[in-house]
Design an enzyme around this catalytic site. Structure first.
Site, PDB file in Angstrom:
ATOM      1  CG  ASP A   4      -8.526  -0.735  -2.803  1.00 21.69           C
ATOM      2  OD1 ASP A   4      -8.324  -0.771  -1.770  1.00 21.69           O
ATOM      3  OD2 ASP A   4      -8.928   0.552  -3.112  1.00 21.69           O
ATOM      4  CG  ASN A  52      -2.461  -0.472   0.781  1.00 17.80           C
ATOM      5  OD1 ASN A  52      -2.863  -0.275  -0.438  1.00 17.80           O
ATOM      6  ND2 ASN A  52      -3.273  -0.466   1.795  1.00 17.80           N
ATOM      7  CD  GLU A  95      -4.040  -6.440   6.333  1.00 15.39           C
ATOM      8  OE1 GLU A  95      -3.033  -6.380   7.074  1.00 15.39           O
ATOM      9  OE2 GLU A  95      -4.931  -5.583   6.294  1.00 15.39           O
ATOM     10  CG  HIS A 103      -4.509   3.692   0.033  1.00 15.55           C
ATOM     11  ND1 HIS A 103      -4.486   2.931   1.099  1.00 15.55           N
ATOM     12  CD2 HIS A 103      -4.182   4.910   0.390  1.00 15.55           C
ATOM     13  CE1 HIS A 103      -4.015   3.306   2.090  1.00 15.55           C
ATOM     14  NE2 HIS A 103      -3.722   4.813   1.739  1.00 15.55           N
TER      15      HIS A 103
END
Length: 390
Positions: A279, A270, A305, A275
């Site tokens: 995702d 990340n 996660e 981000h």
């Protein structure tokens, strides 16, 4: 206008308004939009066919009557398309092409006065056939995918319309000399037919609206149980699945296992890639793991996660075998981000149901503890829960 023409024009106006309503609704819908557009076309074409047919009778214009027949057939074909689109079933393009060709041929031949009865009979039989086909689709598709009662309720109005058209076709075959004149006559029978058709179409349109509303409710329920990012079960849904499995195991004495799954070094990905990459990584892993599950397994996103997988009927050995398959699959298929492979690994903790005295909270806690031991071992591995002390 005659009383018969006035009655049929009322039906036409009703259908045109319903069609416009369907088209307005389609602009507001996300699901079943195509079906709504087809149903709007069905209503508009039905209204147009009645208007053309009545104008053709009033002015003795065979062309307008033929165009009305064609519009009526196109209307029921649009209705059939909408029904099959709603249930994600392929449309009957070949059959509908043949039906439309028959309609065109009958309309052309019917221009001759002594063939008018033949045209009435063929078009009526064709409309009856398509109506019965639509009724069958509604009965079987709605009955199997939603509720058997829904199938009957939806099929009844359109099947009744099919019976009326079939009766008209039989009348054309038995009395060809008078049937064409009867269709155009200002009679109580035709006025009653118009009012009956008005009621049937209104009831049928209301059932279509109810069908659409039931789909929206089912979609909302599904969305309420799904994680919006990965499409997996959300935490609430996986909690319910675990609780149901606990209750079932207490009744039947069966065994099951859970896997607690965590993405290794997810924060590093990340921070390094952003981000959006994080995702996409969660979606990637959700797809990989879903492909390995059985039909009875349940996979959900627990949070962040972390994922949880419920394995009904699986002992420690079977659960560890599944965990190893998931781990190996994740390690072998890297995420592709900006055309660059990003290797990813997962760590997994395994826990098995220990009997009637066991609880869901305790079982998840053991799986979580096993997951932490897998992390402590260096990640990219699977750990089973510790055996209870004797």
């Amino acid at each position: 206008m005659s009383a018969t023409a006035t009655a049929f024009m009322m039906v036409a106006a009703q259908q045109l308004l319903l069609g416009i309503g369907w088209w307005i609704a389609a602009t507001l819908m996300r699901t079943a939009r195509t079906a709504a557009l087809y149903w709007g076309a069905f209503a508009v074409l039905t209204g147009l066919s009645l208007m053309l047919f009545m104008l053709g009778i009033q002015h003795s214009d065979e062309l307008l009557r033929a165009l009305g027949n064609i519009a009526a057939v196109l209307a029921v074909l649009a209705l059939q398309h909408g029904v099959r689109c709603f249930f994600d079933v392929p449309s009957l393009w070949a059959a509908q092409t043949v039906w439309l060709a028959v309609c065109l041929a009958a309309s052309v031949i019917g221009f001759r006065e002594h063939h008018a009865a033949w045209r009435v009979g063929v078009i009526s039989a064709l409309l009856a056939l398509v109506n019965f086909a639509i009724a069958w689709d509604l009965r079987s598709l709605a009955g199997s995918r939603m509720n058997p009662r829904w199938g009957l309720v939806l099929a009844l109005p359109i099947a009744t319309g099919g019976v009326l058209f079939a009766a008209r076709a039989v009348r054309a075959a038995l009395s060809p000399q008078t049937v064409a004149a009867e269709v155009a006559a200002d009679s109580a029978l035709n006025i009653g037919s118009a009012l009956l058709y008005l009621a049937l179409t209104l009831v049928f349109q209301l059932t279509l609206v109810s069908l659409m509303m039931s789909r929206l409710v089912l979609d909302l329920r599904r969305l309420a149980r799904r994680d919006p990012l990965t499409g997996l079960l959300n935490r609430r849904a996986i909690d319910e699945a675990l609780d149901d499995e606990v209750q079932r195991s207490r009744r039947l004495g069966s065994v099951f296992s859970v896997l607690m799954i965590d993405v290794d070094h997810f924060k590093v990905l990340n921070d390094r890639e952003g981000h959006a990459a994080g995702d996409r990584a969660l979606q990637h892993l959700a797809t990989l793991m879903s492909a390995q599950t059985r039909e009875i397994d349940r996979l959900g996103r627990w949070g962040g996660e972390e994922f949880v997988m419920l394995l009904p009927g699986a002992s420690h050995d079977a659960a560890m075998a599944m965990a190893e398959r998931l781990r190996e699959r994740a390690a072998c298929v890297p995420l592709i981000w900006n055309d660059t492979p990003c290797p990813m690994t997962i760590s997994i903790g395994v826990a098995q149901w220990r009997g009637e005295a066991d609880g869901m909270v305790q079982m998840l806690a053991r799986a979580d503890a096993a997951l932490y031991r897998a992390k402590a071992r260096g990640r990219n591995c699977c750990e089973v829960e510790q055996a209870p002390l004797s």
